[in-house]
Design a protein around this motif. Sequence first.
Motif, PDB file in Angstrom:
ATOM      1  N   GLN A 294      16.697  -7.798 -14.454  1.00  0.00           N
ATOM      2  CA  GLN A 294      15.589  -7.859 -13.729  1.00  0.00           C
ATOM      3  C   GLN A 294      15.281  -6.620 -13.004  1.00  0.00           C
ATOM      4  OE1 GLN A 294      15.288 -12.483 -13.291  1.00  0.00           O
ATOM      5  NE2 GLN A 294      16.922 -12.018 -11.978  1.00  0.00           N
ATOM      6  N   ILE A 295      14.071  -6.659 -12.639  1.00  0.00           N
ATOM      7  CA  ILE A 295      13.685  -5.570 -11.835  1.00  0.00           C
ATOM      8  C   ILE A 295      12.992  -6.204 -10.619  1.00  0.00           C
ATOM      9  CG2 ILE A 295      11.655  -3.843 -11.797  1.00  0.00           C
ATOM     10  CD1 ILE A 295      12.168  -3.981 -14.953  1.00  0.00           C
ATOM     11  N   LEU A 296      13.399  -5.261  -9.291  1.00  0.00           N
ATOM     12  CA  LEU A 296      12.920  -5.197  -8.295  1.00  0.00           C
ATOM     13  C   LEU A 296      11.767  -4.811  -7.881  1.00  0.00           C
ATOM     14  CD1 LEU A 296      13.901  -6.307  -5.159  1.00  0.00           C
ATOM     15  CD2 LEU A 296      14.451  -4.053  -4.806  1.00  0.00           C
ATOM     16  N   LEU A 297      10.711  -5.853  -7.042  1.00  0.00           N
ATOM     17  CA  LEU A 297       9.454  -5.679  -6.573  1.00  0.00           C
ATOM     18  C   LEU A 297       9.417  -6.065  -5.218  1.00  0.00           C
ATOM     19  CD1 LEU A 297       7.016  -7.098  -9.490  1.00  0.00           C
ATOM     20  CD2 LEU A 297       7.428  -4.683  -8.727  1.00  0.00           C
ATOM     21  N   LEU A 298       8.508  -5.375  -4.436  1.00  0.00           N
ATOM     22  CA  LEU A 298       8.383  -5.558  -3.111  1.00  0.00           C
ATOM     23  C   LEU A 298       7.074  -5.783  -2.511  1.00  0.00           C
ATOM     24  CD1 LEU A 298      10.353  -2.623  -1.825  1.00  0.00           C
ATOM     25  CD2 LEU A 298      11.605  -4.586  -2.345  1.00  0.00           C
ATOM     26  N   ARG A 299       6.850  -6.846  -1.727  1.00  0.00           N
ATOM     27  CA  ARG A 299       5.425  -6.992  -1.290  1.00  0.00           C
ATOM     28  C   ARG A 299       4.948  -6.315  -0.053  1.00  0.00           C
ATOM     29  NH1 ARG A 299       3.927 -13.068  -0.267  1.00  0.00           N
ATOM     30  NH2 ARG A 299       4.723 -12.796   1.730  1.00  0.00           N
ATOM     31  N   ARG A 300       3.880  -5.594   0.005  1.00  0.00           N
ATOM     32  CA  ARG A 300       3.641  -4.800   0.912  1.00  0.00           C
ATOM     33  C   ARG A 300       3.068  -5.736   2.151  1.00  0.00           C
ATOM     34  NH1 ARG A 300       2.334   0.651  -0.167  1.00  0.00           N
ATOM     35  NH2 ARG A 300       0.454   0.511   1.292  1.00  0.00           N
ATOM     36  N   SER A 301       3.515  -5.002   3.410  1.00  0.00           N
ATOM     37  CA  SER A 301       3.214  -6.087   4.498  1.00  0.00           C
ATOM     38  C   SER A 301       1.817  -6.213   4.877  1.00  0.00           C
ATOM     39  CB  SER A 301       4.041  -5.484   5.949  1.00  0.00           C
ATOM     40  OG  SER A 301       3.641  -4.316   6.146  1.00  0.00           O
ATOM     41  N   ALA A 302       1.399  -7.229   5.610  1.00  0.00           N
ATOM     42  CA  ALA A 302      -0.084  -7.379   5.802  1.00  0.00           C
ATOM     43  C   ALA A 302      -0.582  -6.234   6.798  1.00  0.00           C
ATOM     44  CB  ALA A 302      -0.035  -8.719   6.855  1.00  0.00           C
ATOM     45  N   GLN A 303       0.378  -5.585   7.524  1.00  0.00           N
ATOM     46  CA  GLN A 303      -0.194  -4.306   8.333  1.00  0.00           C
ATOM     47  C   GLN A 303      -0.667  -3.166   7.243  1.00  0.00           C
ATOM     48  OE1 GLN A 303       2.123  -6.998   9.193  1.00  0.00           O
ATOM     49  NE2 GLN A 303       3.408  -5.348  10.135  1.00  0.00           N
ATOM     50  N   SER A 304      -0.098  -3.073   6.061  1.00  0.00           N
ATOM     51  CA  SER A 304      -0.284  -2.094   5.306  1.00  0.00           C
ATOM     52  C   SER A 304      -1.837  -1.544   5.302  1.00  0.00           C
ATOM     53  CB  SER A 304       0.143  -2.223   3.958  1.00  0.00           C
ATOM     54  OG  SER A 304       1.409  -2.482   3.781  1.00  0.00           O
ATOM     55  N   LYS A 305      -1.871  -0.130   5.489  1.00  0.00           N
ATOM     56  CA  LYS A 305      -3.435   0.210   5.574  1.00  0.00           C
ATOM     57  C   LYS A 305      -4.135   0.068   4.181  1.00  0.00           C
ATOM     58  CE  LYS A 305      -2.069   4.490   6.775  1.00  0.00           C
ATOM     59  NZ  LYS A 305      -2.020   5.745   6.994  1.00  0.00           N
ATOM     60  N   ARG A 306      -3.364   0.233   3.127  1.00  0.00           N
ATOM     61  CA  ARG A 306      -3.959  -0.023   1.861  1.00  0.00           C
ATOM     62  C   ARG A 306      -3.006  -0.885   1.007  1.00  0.00           C
ATOM     63  NH1 ARG A 306      -3.672   5.453   2.272  1.00  0.00           N
ATOM     64  NH2 ARG A 306      -1.752   5.433   1.105  1.00  0.00           N
ATOM     65  N   PHE A 307      -3.536  -1.806   0.047  1.00  0.00           N
ATOM     66  CA  PHE A 307      -3.125  -2.624  -0.831  1.00  0.00           C
ATOM     67  C   PHE A 307      -2.096  -3.744  -0.167  1.00  0.00           C
ATOM     68  CE2 PHE A 307      -4.779  -0.492  -4.222  1.00  0.00           C
ATOM     69  CZ  PHE A 307      -4.318   1.047  -4.195  1.00  0.00           C
ATOM     70  N   ALA A 308      -2.461  -4.112   1.158  1.00  0.00           N
ATOM     71  CA  ALA A 308      -1.732  -5.160   1.790  1.00  0.00           C
ATOM     72  C   ALA A 308      -1.513  -6.344   1.128  1.00  0.00           C
ATOM     73  CB  ALA A 308      -2.332  -5.527   3.388  1.00  0.00           C
ATOM     74  N   GLY A 309      -0.326  -6.766   0.956  1.00  0.00           N
ATOM     75  CA  GLY A 309       0.023  -8.094   0.419  1.00  0.00           C
ATOM     76  C   GLY A 309       0.285  -8.075  -1.096  1.00  0.00           C
ATOM     77  N   THR A 310       0.060  -6.777  -1.857  1.00  0.00           N
ATOM     78  CA  THR A 310       0.290  -6.466  -3.152  1.00  0.00           C
ATOM     79  C   THR A 310       1.857  -6.102  -3.322  1.00  0.00           C
ATOM     80  OG1 THR A 310      -0.439  -4.327  -3.287  1.00  0.00           O
ATOM     81  CG2 THR A 310      -2.132  -6.132  -3.589  1.00  0.00           C
ATOM     82  N   TRP A 311       2.142  -6.144  -4.534  1.00  0.00           N
ATOM     83  CA  TRP A 311       3.563  -5.958  -4.946  1.00  0.00           C
ATOM     84  C   TRP A 311       3.608  -4.543  -5.440  1.00  0.00           C
ATOM     85  CZ3 TRP A 311       7.690  -9.468  -4.096  1.00  0.00           C
ATOM     86  CH2 TRP A 311       7.135 -10.560  -3.810  1.00  0.00           C
ATOM     87  N   GLU A 312       4.872  -4.153  -5.342  1.00  0.00           N
ATOM     88  CA  GLU A 312       5.164  -2.570  -5.772  1.00  0.00           C
ATOM     89  C   GLU A 312       6.521  -2.460  -5.886  1.00  0.00           C
ATOM     90  OE1 GLU A 312       3.677   0.037  -2.504  1.00  0.00           O
ATOM     91  OE2 GLU A 312       5.079  -0.764  -1.477  1.00  0.00           O
TER      92      GLU A 312
END
Lengths: 138, 138
Positions: free
Chosen positions: B18-36
Amino acid sequence: MKPYGLGVKAIINDSHGQILLLRRSAQSKRFAGTWEFPGGKVDAGEAFDAALLREVAEETGLTIALDKVAGATHYEMPEIRLAVLFIEARLEAGEVRLSDEHDDYCWVPPGELAHLDMSEQLHEFIVDYLQRGGRQGV
Amino acid sequence: MKPYGLGVKAIINDSHGQILLLRRSAQSKRFAGTWEFPGGKVDAGEAFDAALLREVAEETGLTIALDKVAGATHYEMPEIRLAVLFIEARLEAGEVRLSDEHDDYCWVPPGELAHLDMSEQLHEFIVDYLQRGGRQGV
């Protein structure tokens, strides 16, 4: 764990949409006589884009402008491993003048890139690159 | 000409593939809330592999071992452009402990990676990566 180096290669387009390939000289330790894009290893502490402009100037005498990332491949060698980044570029000035590293060059239409004798990894990269649509433009 | 930066991302596999993905926090300047994937920008003068191990430790608390290059994509932003290199990796030790940059994480089978909400470039990269066969192993 083997050291992990970084290499950079330029997919240089001329004004006719043809791409520059160089043939590795007969004295090359590896892949002698096969075709490749200009470029080389990034020195420790060097920025990858500066390294690419430097390597292209050394190997071809050309001045280029860098465009988009085309992709990356992996090379596994006995003492090190290399991540090689391919960047699209436009020819800005100059005529090809080769260094000792190469003994021939040609400008080929994208569809003919994969027909030249080259390392298996490079061939696979080019086939995938063309399938993805090739040059993405500036 | 815009500065050209280098980013590095780890495609971290656990012992179940399985592969690890993280969700960008709501305060992120760009792509907030998206996975990476975990990772970040390589500092000037820094080796890309050391940068990746550092970023992964900062963002996840995990110790990983780097494997093969998975590919690269291009990000165009108003002030800079980025070449982002993706490297496969194995989880060696640790449990995920997030930094402020992310607010959630998950371990997903490769076939489900593309189902999460993520930037268009990352989605395209993942689709192409899986079509090429995904993880190439060590």
